[in-house]
Design an enzyme around this catalytic site. Structure first.
Site, PDB file in Angstrom:
ATOM      1  N   CYS A  36      14.496  -8.868  26.543  1.00 39.51           N
ATOM      2  CA  CYS A  36      14.999  -8.367  27.751  1.00 39.51           C
ATOM      3  C   CYS A  36      14.754  -9.353  28.922  1.00 39.51           C
ATOM      4  O   CYS A  36      13.828  -9.966  28.898  1.00 39.51           O
ATOM      5  CB  CYS A  36      14.026  -6.915  27.634  1.00 39.51           C
ATOM      6  N   CYS A  50       8.381  -4.767  46.978  1.00 38.45           N
ATOM      7  CA  CYS A  50       8.322  -6.040  46.082  1.00 38.45           C
ATOM      8  C   CYS A  50       7.669  -7.331  46.659  1.00 38.45           C
ATOM      9  O   CYS A  50       8.136  -7.612  47.860  1.00 38.45           O
ATOM     10  CB  CYS A  50       9.552  -6.389  45.732  1.00 38.45           C
ATOM     11  N   CYS A 102      13.205 -14.037  46.981  1.00 35.66           N
ATOM     12  CA  CYS A 102      14.334 -13.243  46.921  1.00 35.66           C
ATOM     13  C   CYS A 102      14.909 -12.602  48.083  1.00 35.66           C
ATOM     14  O   CYS A 102      14.260 -12.295  48.711  1.00 35.66           O
ATOM     15  CB  CYS A 102      14.113 -12.111  45.857  1.00 35.66           C
ATOM     16  N   ARG A 121       8.282   3.888  28.837  1.00 34.94           N
ATOM     17  CA  ARG A 121       7.276   2.763  29.086  1.00 34.94           C
ATOM     18  C   ARG A 121       6.410   2.804  30.185  1.00 34.94           C
ATOM     19  O   ARG A 121       6.770   2.952  31.310  1.00 34.94           O
ATOM     20  CB  ARG A 121       8.035   1.380  29.165  1.00 34.94           C
ATOM     21  N   CYS A 127      13.625  -5.257  49.061  1.00 38.99           N
ATOM     22  CA  CYS A 127      12.761  -4.135  48.584  1.00 38.99           C
ATOM     23  C   CYS A 127      11.404  -3.955  48.863  1.00 38.99           C
ATOM     24  O   CYS A 127      10.599  -4.893  48.972  1.00 38.99           O
ATOM     25  CB  CYS A 127      12.689  -4.178  46.978  1.00 38.99           C
ATOM     26  N   CYS A 134       9.919  -9.589  27.749  1.00 36.65           N
ATOM     27  CA  CYS A 134      10.631  -9.463  28.956  1.00 36.65           C
ATOM     28  C   CYS A 134      10.731 -10.521  30.064  1.00 36.65           C
ATOM     29  O   CYS A 134       9.598 -10.891  30.263  1.00 36.65           O
ATOM     30  CB  CYS A 134      10.262  -8.025  29.556  1.00 36.65           C
ATOM     31  N   CYS A 149      17.310  -0.636  29.765  1.00 37.58           N
ATOM     32  CA  CYS A 149      16.086  -0.431  30.453  1.00 37.58           C
ATOM     33  C   CYS A 149      16.163  -0.196  31.911  1.00 37.58           C
ATOM     34  O   CYS A 149      16.592  -0.851  32.645  1.00 37.58           O
ATOM     35  CB  CYS A 149      15.299  -1.742  30.107  1.00 37.58           C
TER      36      CYS A 149
HETATM   37  N1  SAM Z   1      15.296  -8.887  40.925  1.00 38.84           N
HETATM   38  C1  SAM Z   1      15.647  -8.092  39.754  1.00 38.84           C
HETATM   39  C2  SAM Z   1      15.794  -6.641  40.154  1.00 38.84           C
HETATM   40  O1  SAM Z   1      15.113  -6.125  41.176  1.00 38.84           O
HETATM   41  O2  SAM Z   1      16.887  -6.042  39.720  1.00 38.84           O
HETATM   42  C3  SAM Z   1      14.600  -8.072  38.859  1.00 38.84           C
HETATM   43  C4  SAM Z   1      13.030  -8.175  39.075  1.00 38.84           C
HETATM   44  S1  SAM Z   1      12.307  -6.696  39.975  1.00 38.84           S
HETATM   45  C5  SAM Z   1      10.745  -7.477  40.397  1.00 38.84           C
HETATM   46  C6  SAM Z   1      12.033  -5.446  38.807  1.00 38.84           C
HETATM   47  C7  SAM Z   1      11.187  -4.235  38.878  1.00 38.84           C
HETATM   48  O3  SAM Z   1      10.060  -4.120  39.062  1.00 38.84           O
HETATM   49  C8  SAM Z   1      11.858  -3.476  40.396  1.00 38.84           C
HETATM   50  O4  SAM Z   1      13.167  -2.723  40.058  1.00 38.84           O
HETATM   51  C9  SAM Z   1      10.766  -2.552  40.464  1.00 38.84           C
HETATM   52  O5  SAM Z   1      11.035  -1.280  39.938  1.00 38.84           O
HETATM   53  C10 SAM Z   1       9.590  -3.244  39.765  1.00 38.84           C
HETATM   54  N2  SAM Z   1       8.418  -3.590  40.873  1.00 38.84           N
HETATM   55  C11 SAM Z   1       8.501  -4.751  41.723  1.00 38.84           C
HETATM   56  N3  SAM Z   1       7.564  -4.621  42.372  1.00 38.84           N
HETATM   57  C12 SAM Z   1       6.639  -3.668  42.049  1.00 38.84           C
HETATM   58  C13 SAM Z   1       5.252  -3.063  42.699  1.00 38.84           C
HETATM   59  N4  SAM Z   1       4.600  -3.658  43.642  1.00 38.84           N
HETATM   60  N5  SAM Z   1       4.912  -2.043  42.048  1.00 38.84           N
HETATM   61  C14 SAM Z   1       5.650  -1.405  40.851  1.00 38.84           C
HETATM   62  N6  SAM Z   1       6.748  -1.673  40.496  1.00 38.84           N
HETATM   63  C15 SAM Z   1       7.377  -2.809  41.011  1.00 38.84           C
HETATM   64 FE1  SF4 Z   2      14.114  -9.211  44.483  1.00 34.90          FE
HETATM   65 FE2  SF4 Z   2      11.892  -8.143  44.136  1.00 34.90          FE
HETATM   66 FE3  SF4 Z   2      13.995  -6.443  44.834  1.00 34.90          FE
HETATM   67 FE4  SF4 Z   2      13.944  -7.745  42.456  1.00 34.90          FE
HETATM   68  S1  SF4 Z   2      12.502  -5.787  43.240  1.00 34.90           S
HETATM   69  S2  SF4 Z   2      15.699  -7.659  44.015  1.00 34.90           S
HETATM   70  S3  SF4 Z   2      12.979  -9.467  42.941  1.00 34.90           S
HETATM   71  S4  SF4 Z   2      13.010  -8.296  46.253  1.00 34.90           S
END
Ligand code: SAM
Ligand code: SF4
Ligand code: DTB
Length: 304
Positions: free
Chosen positions: A111, A41, A34, A243, A38, A79, A171
């Site tokens: 979802c 992530c 990606c 949730r 973040c 989801c 959500c």
């Molecule tokens: N890429 C899309 C986005 O960010 O909108 C969707 C997938 S993203 C992985 C969805 C959510 O997963 C993130 O907004 C975050 O809140 C949660 N998430 C991702 N990695 C995480 C982690 N290591 N611990 C807790 N929550 C996490």
């Molecule tokens: Fe990409 Fe992870 Fe951020 Fe979603 S949370 S936008 S998958 S880097």
């Protein structure tokens, strides 16, 4: 703490069946690579040290078969998450629409979380029967810049407004344990509770620290901090589904029950979240037995 949980439980019981916990199953339909940064992530391409295999978008037939398996195990909602910055029109988006239609045809809620999206894309998702779109605020507006710099808080709010304008449920929630203050947690809940109407579902995640991400060394969240967050979310958003999301596998059964008493009424169910392990179905069998809820579709049975 006792006053908070007591009040949250009272509000919970006014608006929800206290014996019902929704099971939502989660699948990563497109993993890794990606472009966003973040900090939490494992799927961000910026975090090169993470041990993760990138995968192309899955085939709709395979996804639908997995939804069917999840349904047979007792999941009511399916989801699907893609590691995209935003939706792009074309074959891949068409395949996601096919997945949504297939999941709905099984009689499950569907979802997706696909990053940012444009109005005509939300319209197509609504037409495919999508129940809800997941797009998290993640944290407070004040702390946000420490976690993500490749898109703004405003971008997120715009996406949420677009989704809502096509009648798709929201959500939307966030993560605790990233180094934010208690005030930041309250601030995020304030933004969520200021939406009108409130998001229909609010995932509360505890950070899962992943090796190779900038937050790898954050200490695990105190389970009681999660209880407080859930209880406060319940108080300020009485009718939303709250949730208990990522990080649940680090909680013992007793702490999970406390979260359910404090107003959580949905969990992610299944062995994996997107890329990290979840509380396993075996462990969950013990949890659901303890709270007197059958491991079957939508059944809620009062404890003896
Ligand atoms: N890429 C899309 C986005 O960010 O909108 C969707 C997938 S993203 C992985 C969805 C959510 O997963 C993130 O907004 C975050 O809140 C949660 N998430 C991702 N990695 C995480 C982690 N290591 N611990 C807790 N929550 C996490
Ligand atoms: Fe990409 Fe992870 Fe951020 Fe979603 S949370 S936008 S998958 S880097
Ligand atoms: C949400 O709030 N939590 C889920 C879902 N929405 C998409 C994702 C949790 C991901 C945890 C880290 C992982 O497994 O990659």
């Amino acid at each position: 703490m006792l006053e908070l949980v007591g009040r949250a439980n009272a509000v919970h019981r006014q608006h929800h069946d206290p014996n019902k916990v929704q099971k939502a199953s989660l699948l990563s339909i497109k993993t890794g690579g990606c472009p966003e940064n973040c900090a939490y992530c494992p799927q961000s391409a910026h975090h090169r040290e993470v041990d993760l295999t990138r995968d192309r978008l899955m085939e709709p037939a395979k996804v639908i078969a997995m939804a069917e398996t999840a349904k047979a195990a007792g999941a009511e909602r399916f989801c699907m998450g893609a590691a995209w910055r935003q939706v792009r029109d074309g074959k891949e988006f068409d395949a996601v629409l096919e997945m949504v239609e297939g999941v709905r045809a099984l009689g499950m809620e569907a979802c997706v979380t696909l990053g940012m999206l444009k109005p005509h894309q939300a319209e197509r998702l609504a037409a495919a029967g999508l129940t809800a779109y997941n797009h998290n605020l993640d944290t407070s507006p004040e702390f946000y810049g420490q976690i993500i710099t490749t898109r703004t808080y405003e971008d997120r709010l715009d996406t949420l407004a677009t989704v809502r304008s096509f009648g798709i449920d929201l959500c939307c929630g966030g993560i605790i344990g990233m180094g934010e203050s208690i005030r930041d947690r309250a601030s995020m809940l304030h933004v969520l509770a200021s939406m009108d109407p409130h998001p229909e579902s609010v995932p509360i995640n505890a950070l899962v620290p992943v090796e190779g991400t900038p937050l790898a060394n954050r200490p695990r969240v105190d389970p009681l901090a999660l209880v407080r967050m859930v209880a406060t979310a319940r108080l300020v958003m009485p009718t939303s589904t709250v949730r208990l999301s990522a990080g649940r596998s680090a909680l013992n059964r007793e702490a999970q029950v406390l979260c359910l008493v404090a107003g959580a009424n949905s969990v992610f169910y299944g062995d994996t979240l997107l890329t990290t392990p979840n509380a396993g179905i075996g462990e969950d069998a013990e949890l659901f037995a303890a709270i007197g809820q059958q491991q079957r579709l939508g059944m809620s049975v009062p404890a003896p």
